[in-house]
Enzyme design. Structure first.
Site, PDB file in Angstrom:
ATOM      1  N   THR A  12       0.810  -1.244   0.012  1.00 35.12           N
ATOM      2  CA  THR A  12       0.005  -0.118   0.109  1.00 35.12           C
ATOM      3  C   THR A  12       0.902   1.173   0.110  1.00 35.12           C
ATOM      4  O   THR A  12       0.388   2.182  -0.715  1.00 35.12           O
ATOM      5  CB  THR A  12      -0.957  -0.075   1.173  1.00 35.12           C
ATOM      6  OG1 THR A  12      -1.764  -1.067   1.015  1.00 35.12           O
ATOM      7  CG2 THR A  12      -1.758   1.290   1.204  1.00 35.12           C
ATOM      8  N   SER A  54       1.132  -7.057  -0.980  1.00 36.22           N
ATOM      9  CA  SER A  54       1.887  -8.332  -0.061  1.00 36.22           C
ATOM     10  C   SER A  54       0.946  -9.791  -0.162  1.00 36.22           C
ATOM     11  O   SER A  54       1.403 -10.757   0.165  1.00 36.22           O
ATOM     12  CB  SER A  54       1.931  -7.698   1.377  1.00 36.22           C
ATOM     13  OG  SER A  54       0.575  -7.639   2.009  1.00 36.22           O
ATOM     14  N   THR A  85       0.726  -4.538   4.115  1.00 36.45           N
ATOM     15  CA  THR A  85       0.508  -4.681   5.559  1.00 36.45           C
ATOM     16  C   THR A  85      -0.067  -5.947   5.830  1.00 36.45           C
ATOM     17  O   THR A  85      -0.047  -6.625   6.687  1.00 36.45           O
ATOM     18  CB  THR A  85      -0.353  -3.494   6.322  1.00 36.45           C
ATOM     19  OG1 THR A  85      -1.637  -3.621   5.344  1.00 36.45           O
ATOM     20  CG2 THR A  85       0.486  -2.344   6.592  1.00 36.45           C
ATOM     21  N   ASP A  86      -0.882  -6.651   4.991  1.00 37.84           N
ATOM     22  CA  ASP A  86      -1.505  -7.861   4.885  1.00 37.84           C
ATOM     23  C   ASP A  86      -0.744  -9.123   5.309  1.00 37.84           C
ATOM     24  O   ASP A  86      -1.201  -9.775   6.038  1.00 37.84           O
ATOM     25  CB  ASP A  86      -2.469  -8.083   3.624  1.00 37.84           C
ATOM     26  CG  ASP A  86      -3.550  -7.093   3.544  1.00 37.84           C
ATOM     27  OD1 ASP A  86      -3.798  -6.246   4.329  1.00 37.84           O
ATOM     28  OD2 ASP A  86      -4.082  -7.077   2.361  1.00 37.84           O
TER      29      ASP A  86
END
Length: 338
Positions: A12, A54, A85-86
């Site tokens: 992101t 990710s 972040t995932d």
């Protein structure tokens, strides 16, 4: 002045609107340029190694990240890996095992909002990562929302909030306040930890969250698909059903096929303990390895990593009885299997 290598992988933080939605598009150099003047405190070099959401980062990408850090370990004071972040918690956990006994900081960070958005949290998170490098917090960590989290204890708990990550069953390594970074644990490497690059992993690991009515026949398919390890997210302190839909027979079948089984809790906080209830003791009787207070992400990546080191289930059990990088509290190693 600290010499830092920034490894850009996408996510992101580097995303821009595309035809199908947000997609990674901003280069690592562009990320660095948007930070502005670093006041002579850091000399940052950039290496663009990936440009992926990710969700697409898997074992091959973990190896690339770990090897890039290892090959440059003596050239820099620290490393920052920008990452979506995932799956950041999986990557940070895996690199914790691939790069044990690190004597330098390797800090993962990213953002909930892309860097070019006026409301972005990207700059604060990048500065937080730089602060962790400057403070010399060794090992793998995650810098997010003014917190420094041990890599193998970070869990993403929110999809939209800026406080997306929490440190589960372990205190923060550090926090940023108005008067600066307060460091609680510099994560200094212990002499008894393995050293070097250990990036062999097995991708034949499956994660199963037990639910009421789990069909025992499902485990037959795991054998047919060639899985070598299974992490079970068990109920509460650690339990499975054996009334009406009996899972015991199938778990014993998995054991007979040499498949390694690890059990952690579906509860986010506090350790599992398979010795308390009959439903937990039956897991132990099936040869299941207790994960103690490990996060699911740490249990999964540790099993992948352990099966990359050995084919022997007993050796894997020994690996799980050792705390390599703070992934498990020492007291739970003893208490979980007594």
């Amino acid at each position: 002045m600290k010499h830092v290598l920034l490894l850009s992988t996408g996510g992101t933080i580097a995303s821009m609107p595309g035809k199908g939605g947000l997609e990674p598009a901003i280069s690592g150099e562009a990320l660095l340029n948007r930070l502005g003047d670093l006041h002579g405190r850091f000399h940052v070099e950039v290496k663009q190694i990936l440009n992926l959401d990710s969700s697409n980062i898997q074992a091959e990408e973990w190896k690339l990240m770990a090897r890039t850090v290892y090959e440059n370990l003596e050239k820099y004071d620290g490393f920052i890996i920008t990452h979506g972040t995932d799956t950041m918690a999986y990557s940070a956990s895996m690199l914790s095992f691939m790069l044990p006994a690190l004597h330098k900081p390797v800090v993962f960070t990213g953002s909930q909002i892309p860097l070019d958005d006026m409301l972005t949290d990207a700059r604060n998170n990048l500065f937080c990562a730089l602060a962790a490098v400057e403070a010399g917090i060794c090992g793998v960590s995650v810098a997010f929302n003014r917190h420094i989290i041990r890599g193998c204890r970070a869990v993403k708990v929110r999809t939209m909030g800026f406080d997306a990550f929490e440190s589960v069953n372990a205190r923060y390594l550090g926090e940023i306040f108005a008067n600066g970074l307060r460091v609680y644990d510099r994560q200094e490497p212990r002499e008894d930890r393995l050293r070097g690059l250990m990036d062999s992993v097995s991708t034949d690991v499956f994660l199963l969250k037990l639910i009421p009515n789990t069909n025992p026949k499902f485990f037959d398919h795991l054998i047919q698909m060639g899985y070598r390890g299974i992490v079970l997210e068990a109920f509460g302190a650690g339990g499975m059903h054996f009334h009406r839909r009996d899972l015991v027979e199938k778990l014993n079948m998995l054991k007979d096929h040499g498949i390694v089984m690890v059990a952690c809790s579906q509860c986010l906080y506090e350790p599992s303990n398979l010795t308390i209830y009959e439903v937990g003791r039956k897991l132990l009787d099936c040869g299941v390895i207790p994960a103690g207070d490990m996060t699911t992400e740490a249990a999964v990546t540790k099993l992948m990593w352990a099966l990359g080191q050995t084919d022997d289930p007993e050796e894997v059990r020994k690996i799980f009885s050792h705390n390599f990088t703070g992934e498990i509290s020492e007291q739970t190693i003893e208490g979980a299997s007594q």
